[in-house]
Write an enzyme that holds these catalytic residues in place. Structure first.
Site, short mmCIF file in Angstrom:
data_model
loop_
_atom_site.label_atom_id
_atom_site.label_comp_id
_atom_site.label_asym_id
_atom_site.label_seq_id
_atom_site.Cartn_x
_atom_site.Cartn_y
_atom_site.Cartn_z
N LYS A 85 5.59 -10.00 13.23
CA LYS A 85 5.12 -8.89 12.34
C LYS A 85 4.00 -8.12 13.19
O LYS A 85 3.49 -8.48 14.23
CB LYS A 85 4.29 -9.66 11.07
N GLY A 97 2.39 -3.98 -8.62
CA GLY A 97 2.98 -3.10 -7.62
C GLY A 97 3.90 -2.21 -8.35
O GLY A 97 4.36 -2.41 -9.37
P1 NAD Z 1 4.73 -0.40 -0.63
O1 NAD Z 1 3.74 0.07 0.14
O2 NAD Z 1 5.96 0.21 -0.96
O3 NAD Z 1 4.04 -0.74 -2.27
C1 NAD Z 1 3.09 -1.53 -2.44
C2 NAD Z 1 2.61 -1.23 -3.84
O4 NAD Z 1 1.49 -2.08 -4.30
C3 NAD Z 1 2.17 0.20 -4.32
O5 NAD Z 1 2.60 0.36 -5.55
C4 NAD Z 1 0.64 0.03 -4.32
O6 NAD Z 1 0.22 0.85 -5.22
C5 NAD Z 1 0.52 -1.40 -4.89
N1 NAD Z 1 -1.01 -1.93 -4.74
C6 NAD Z 1 -1.74 -1.97 -3.66
N2 NAD Z 1 -2.71 -2.74 -3.96
C7 NAD Z 1 -2.64 -2.91 -5.15
C8 NAD Z 1 -3.40 -4.06 -6.20
N3 NAD Z 1 -4.63 -4.11 -5.61
N4 NAD Z 1 -3.04 -4.14 -7.24
C9 NAD Z 1 -1.95 -3.48 -7.78
N5 NAD Z 1 -1.20 -2.85 -7.00
C10 NAD Z 1 -1.57 -2.63 -5.66
O7 NAD Z 1 4.90 -1.90 -0.21
P2 NAD Z 1 6.35 -2.87 -0.41
O8 NAD Z 1 7.15 -2.63 0.66
O9 NAD Z 1 6.87 -2.59 -1.93
O10 NAD Z 1 5.73 -4.43 -0.28
C11 NAD Z 1 5.17 -5.02 -1.30
C12 NAD Z 1 4.97 -6.29 -0.59
O11 NAD Z 1 6.05 -7.10 -0.36
C13 NAD Z 1 4.04 -6.80 0.55
O12 NAD Z 1 3.57 -8.11 0.26
C14 NAD Z 1 5.08 -6.72 1.51
O13 NAD Z 1 4.82 -7.61 2.59
C15 NAD Z 1 6.31 -7.37 0.85
N6 NAD Z 1 7.58 -7.37 1.48
C16 NAD Z 1 8.27 -6.20 1.45
C17 NAD Z 1 9.50 -6.26 1.98
C18 NAD Z 1 10.25 -4.63 2.39
O14 NAD Z 1 11.42 -4.71 2.46
N7 NAD Z 1 9.46 -3.77 1.77
C19 NAD Z 1 10.14 -7.29 2.17
C20 NAD Z 1 9.55 -8.50 2.21
C21 NAD Z 1 8.26 -8.63 1.71
#
Ligand code: NAD
Length: 428
Positions: free
Chosen positions: A107, A219
């Site tokens: 990571k 989210g």
């Molecule tokens: P992203 O940046 O696209 O979206 C994050 C979302 O969370 C946004 O809508 C943001 O406004 C919201 N957010 C941030 N702080 C917040 C809070 N305190 N309360 C409510 N909402 C809040 O990120 P993503 O890619 O969707 O990733 C989200 C999670 O999934 C993370 O934990 C990431 O590590 C995990 N993840 C992502 C992927 C991927 O392929 N994108 C894969 C596996 C895991």
């Protein structure tokens, strides 16, 4: 340590220790697996638009590569810490193992806030990051991908910098690239869809109809939007989503009793997954405090924002109607909250199983990029569905057989696979 006092790395190690004990792992193996094998810390000097140079702290952590090259996203976040990156790298090791793909766990992170950066400044950070790490990544070493606040464009800048340094083309050095530049079809949808493939199978096992299922999602970024998309396509109802509001520096949740209109909400959401609060009000959404996302009388909660969303302070506010949590985000439940959920017999599909769709599709992208041969979207999503479904059943069946929770069963499968690879290589 995050602002709220939780250290995700300690959490990841506690979770590991508990299962390592149950599996009776050899001491040397335990020592090897509870910490990263390598980590890199950098100060990146970055040219800013006003001509000044600003230094950004950055990390890349390679937790374990016994099963194959490390794999894991690069996160841009103002509250990133090396311990968050260590925890996420460790969870990637278990995720690739439980998904049964030949990759290890890594990571990366840069402490920065993209809200305050221009495109040019973000590009400069990406290129500087690759200048710092290029000797230690590569298609056969460690393959980064997007994560929170990084996108296909960031991956393309990073790949371009890597290829410029190497003097050759390396489409397999990074995944999550734009589709017309070697990205896999289906990658954008993969994590969110994977969450729902797993939920679909869980509901089948519980003999419940997805059409009668109501969800609240934390989210509204990549994972949350695509989880909502497929869930709604299958006939489910999402009554609430939430997001960070940069202007007010706090999170809000947006609620509609009859269910959200996904396309309507998407049309008023920025690239960071933040919904325009005034427009949401005009469209009839009730705006509530961010933490209210888990207080609704729904069947399933899908945390899909950041870690530590469900803690001992708020776990008691989850209504008794909720009996399933499918974790889209990494590390959304603290160990203390998890104990309370266990006492309540809540079915929790653990993060590193539920959100493994992203890394599985990233693996498909690596395979396609290395062969320079690209599959149609239906083929990618079909393979992804098969892979998530079989990972779900391996975990579900073991949990039933051993009478343990899904988290423990998933850990047992993942740790066992990595342990066997370490032993087979003669590392222990
Ligand atoms: P992203 O940046 O696209 O979206 C994050 C979302 O969370 C946004 O809508 C943001 O406004 C919201 N957010 C941030 N702080 C917040 C809070 N305190 N309360 C409510 N909402 C809040 O990120 P993503 O890619 O969707 O990733 C989200 C999670 O999934 C993370 O934990 C990431 O590590 C995990 N993840 C992502 C992927 C991927 O392929 N994108 C894969 C596996 C895991």
């Amino acid at each position: 340590m995050t602002e709220d006092g939780y250290n995700p790395y300690e959490m990841a190690q506690e979770q590991f220790d508990r299962i390592a004990e149950k599996l009776n792992l050899d001491e040397g193996l335990k020592d090897l697996l509870r910490e990263p094998i390598r980590e890199y810390h950098f100060n990146l000097p970055v040219k800013m638009d006003d001509g000044s140079t600003k230094v950004f702290r950055a990390f890349r952590v390679q937790h374990n590569d016994a099963l194959g090259p490390c794999k894991g996203g690069i996160r841009f976040h103002p509250e990133e810490t090396v311990d968050t990156v260590r925890a996420l790298a460790m969870w990637m090791t278990w995720k690739t193992a439980v998904a049964d793909i030949p990759l290890g766990g890594g990571k990366g992170g840069v402490i920065c806030d993209p809200h305050d950066l221009s495109d040019r400044e973000e590009e400069n950070i990406c290129r500087e990051y690759i200048r710092a790490i290029n000797q230690n990544i590569g298609p056969l070493r460690d393959v980064p991908a997007p994560d929170v606040m990084t996108s296909a464009q960031h991956m393309l800048w990073m790949m371009d910098e890597y290829e410029t340094i190497q003097g050759e083309k390396y489409p397999g050095v990074i995944t999550g690239k734009p589709q017309d530049m070697g990205g896999s079809k289906g990658r954008t949808e993969a994590t969110g869809y994977g969450v729902i493939y797993v939920l679909r199978e869980l509901l089948k096992e519980l003999d419940r109809d997805i059409k009668d299922t109501v969800a609240s999602i934390q989210g509204f970024g990549n994972v949350a939007q695509y989880a909502a998309e497929l869930f709604i396509e299958y006939g489910g109802t999402v009554v609430s989503v939430s997001c960070w509001d940069q202007e007010d520096k706090k999170a809000y949740s947006y609620y509609k009793e009859d269910g959200i209109d996904l396309e309507e909400l998407r049309s008023i959401t920025d690239r960071f997954g933040s919904i325009d609060k005034e427009k949401a009000k005009e469209k009839g959404y009730e705006r509530l405090p961010g933490e209210d996302w888990l207080k609704h009388e729904v069947d399933v909660l899908i945390p899909a924002a950041l870690e530590n969303a469900i803690t001992e302070d708020n776990v008691g506010e989850i209504p008794s109607a909720v009996d399933m949590i499918v974790s889209g985000a990494n590390g959304p439940i603290t160990p203390e909250a998890d104990e309370v959920l266990e006492d309540r017999d809540m079915i929790v599909v653990p993060d590193f199983l539920a959100n493994a769709g992203g890394v599985t599709c990233s693996y498909f992208e690596q395979v396609q990029s290395n062969q320079n041969y690209y599959w149609p979207k239906e083929e990618v999503l079909g393979k992804l569905d098969n892979s998530m479904t079989s990972a779900f059943y391996e975990v579900w069946d073991l949990a039933q057989r051993k009478n343990v929770r899904m988290r423990d069963a998933a850990y047992m499968i993942a740790i066992q696979r990595v342990a066997e690879a370490c032993e087979a290589r003669g590392w222990v």
